[in-house]
Design a protein around this motif. Structure first.
Motif, PDB file in Angstrom:
ATOM      1  N   GLU A 106       0.930  -1.368   0.357  1.00  0.00           N
ATOM      2  CA  GLU A 106       0.595  -0.166   0.187  1.00  0.00           C
ATOM      3  C   GLU A 106       0.798   1.107   0.105  1.00  0.00           C
ATOM      4  OE1 GLU A 106      -2.561   0.463   3.234  1.00  0.00           O
ATOM      5  OE2 GLU A 106      -3.410   1.921   2.593  1.00  0.00           O
ATOM      6  N   ASN A 118      -4.762   4.942  -1.941  1.00  0.00           N
ATOM      7  CA  ASN A 118      -6.042   5.463  -1.399  1.00  0.00           C
ATOM      8  C   ASN A 118      -6.453   6.871  -2.420  1.00  0.00           C
ATOM      9  OD1 ASN A 118      -5.639   3.719   1.560  1.00  0.00           O
ATOM     10  ND2 ASN A 118      -3.918   5.032   1.404  1.00  0.00           N
ATOM     11  N   GLU A 161      -8.280   1.870  -3.251  1.00  0.00           N
ATOM     12  CA  GLU A 161      -8.716   2.096  -1.768  1.00  0.00           C
ATOM     13  C   GLU A 161      -9.643   3.295  -1.409  1.00  0.00           C
ATOM     14  OE1 GLU A 161      -6.112   1.187   1.470  1.00  0.00           O
ATOM     15  OE2 GLU A 161      -5.205  -1.105   0.748  1.00  0.00           O
ATOM     16  N   ASP A 198     -12.186   0.606   2.131  1.00  0.00           N
ATOM     17  CA  ASP A 198     -11.155   1.377   3.431  1.00  0.00           C
ATOM     18  C   ASP A 198     -11.990   0.624   3.708  1.00  0.00           C
ATOM     19  OD1 ASP A 198      -8.137   1.305   3.897  1.00  0.00           O
ATOM     20  OD2 ASP A 198      -8.330   2.939   2.976  1.00  0.00           O
ATOM     21  N   LYS A 227     -10.770  -4.475   3.616  1.00  0.00           N
ATOM     22  CA  LYS A 227     -10.165  -4.358   3.859  1.00  0.00           C
ATOM     23  C   LYS A 227     -10.428  -3.550   5.381  1.00  0.00           C
ATOM     24  CE  LYS A 227      -5.937  -2.265   3.688  1.00  0.00           C
ATOM     25  NZ  LYS A 227      -4.414  -1.209   3.134  1.00  0.00           N
TER      26      LYS A 227
HETATM   27 CA    CA Z   1      -5.786   2.150   3.089  1.00  0.00          CA
END
Ligand code: CA
Ligand code: C2E
Ligand code: CA
Ligand code: CA
Length: 279
Positions: free
Chosen positions: A58, A117, A149, A179, A200
Motif C-alpha cells: 500500500e 488511497n 482503496e 478501505d 480491507k
Molecule cells: Ca488504506
C-alpha cells in the motif's frame, strides 16, 4: 500521528482561534511541497496467508517539511481535501505509485500489486479515471497490478455516482478495495451493489481482536461474509503474532501491519520483496 512525538501538532481544528494562522501557513507550504519534492510515498507490504508471500504494497503519503520534519497524512490530507490541493497531490501519488511498482519489476522482483488511497474529492472528481489511465500509460504498469482503496463512508456518501465510477475503473482492469471496512455502519445492504474485489478490515478491529470478544466476532463475520460473496479480505494493523494466528484461523487472505514491516521508502524494501522473504 502516533509516532510523531513532540512534532505532533494540531492543524485541523476549526474551533481553535489560534489554529487559523498555523493552518494558513501549513496550507501555503503545502502548495509548494510538491514542487519542492517534499512529498514522498512510503510503501507497506501485504502478505498472503496461504503461502506467506508478499503479494502487494500500500502506498502511504508522507510530507517531509523543511522545518517541521515528517508530517503524517492524517494532518494534511484533510486540509488538501478542503482546499482542492488533493487533486494534484493525489494525481502525483497515483503516478508515483505506478512508477515505483514498475521499477521493482524492472529490477527483477516478483510482480506485486500497488494500492493507492483515494480521498473523497479525488474519487468523485470526473477526472479520476483519466488520471489513473494516464499514470498506467506513462509508466507501463498493467492495470491488474493497480488497486484503489476507497473508504466505506465515502462510497455511502453518493452511492449511485460511486457505483458508476467503480464500474469504469473495473472495466479498465483495476482492482477495487473498500478501505476501513466495518467503520461505516451502513454498508452491508449495499455491499453487493458496489463492484468491489477486496474488503480491507479496519485496524481498529484488529488491534482489539485478542481482548475484545465483540471485535473478534465482527472480524470473523466480515471474513465469512466476504468468502460467501467471493471477495478477498485484507486485515490492516496487524502488530502481534497472536493476531496473525487468529486471522489465519479465521481464513483471512492477506495481512498488513507493523508485525511484517512499517511503511518504508521504496529503496528500503528490495530485500523484503525478494521471493520467499517470509515464506
Ligand atoms: Ca488504506
Ligand atoms: P489508512 O488507509 O487506513 O492507512 C492505514 C494507516 O495505518 C497508515 O497510517 C499506516 O501507516 C498505519 N499502519 C499500518 N500498519 C499499522 C500497524 O500495525 N499499527 C498501527 N498502529 N498503524 C499501522 P498513515 O500512513 O499515517 O496514513 C493515515 C491515513 O492517511 C490513511 O489511512 C489514509 O486514509 C490516508 N492516506 C495515506 N496516504 C494517502 C494518499 O496517498 N492519498 C490519500 N487520499 N490518502 C492517504
Ligand atoms: Ca484504516
Ligand atoms: Ca483510511
Amino acid at each position: 500521528a502516533k509516532e510523531m512525538g513532540r512534532n505532533n501538532f494540531q492543524i485541523y481544528n476549526p474551533n481553535m482561534e489560534k489554529g487559523t494562522e498555523e493552518r494558513l501557513s501549513l496550507e501555503s507550504h503545502l502548495r509548494n511541497a510538491l514542487g519542492k519534492d517534499e512529498l514522498l510515498l512510503y510503501f507497506q507490504p501485504q502478505m498472503a496467508l496461504a503461502d506467506n508471500r508478499v503479494v502487494g504494497v500500500e502506498a502511504l503519503i508522507r510530507w517531509r517539511h523543511a522545518e517541521r520534519g515528517m508530517i503524517s497524512p492524517g494532518q494534511f490530507i484533510p486540509l488538501a481535501e478542503e482546499n482542492g490541493l488533493i487533486l494534484p497531490i493525489g494525481a502525483w501519488a497515483i503516478d508515483k505509485a505506478c512508477e515505483v511498482n514498475m521499477n521493482w519489476r524492472r529490477a527483477g522482483l516478483p510482480p506485486i500489486t500497488v494500492a493507492v488511497n483515494l480521498s473523497g474529492r479525488q474519487f468523485m472528481h470526473q477526472n479520476v479515471v483519466k488520471v489513473i489511465e494516464e499514470a498506467l500509460q506513462r509508466t507501463g504498469l498493467p492495470p491488474e497490478f493497480l488497486e484503489v482503496e476507497i473508504t466505506e463512508s465515502l462510497l455511502m456518501r453518493n452511492v449511485d455516482e460511486a457505483i458508476a465510477i467503480l464500474k469504469q475503473l473495473r472495466e479498465k482492469g483495476i482492482t477495487i478495495a473498500i478501505d476501513d471496512f466495518g467503520t461505516g455502519y451502513s454498508s452491508l445492504a449495499y455491499l453487493t451493489k458496489f463492484p468491489v474485489d477486496i474488503l480491507k478490515i479496519d485496524g481498529s478491529f484488529i488491534f482489539k481482536i485478542l481482548e475484545d470478544e465483540g471485535s473478534l466476532t465482527i472480524v470473523s463475520a466480515i471474513i465469512a461474509m466476504a468468502q460467501k460473496l467471493g471477495l478477498k479480505v485484507i486485515a490492516e494493523g496487524v502488530e502481534d503474532p497472536a493476531q496473525l494466528h487468529v486471522l489465519r484461523e479465521l481464513g483471512c487472505d492477506v495481512v498488513q501491519g507493523y508485525l511484517l514491516c512499517r511503511p518504508a521508502p521504496p529503496d528500503d524494501l528490495h530485500s523484503l520483496l525478494q521471493p520467499n522473504y517470509f515464506a
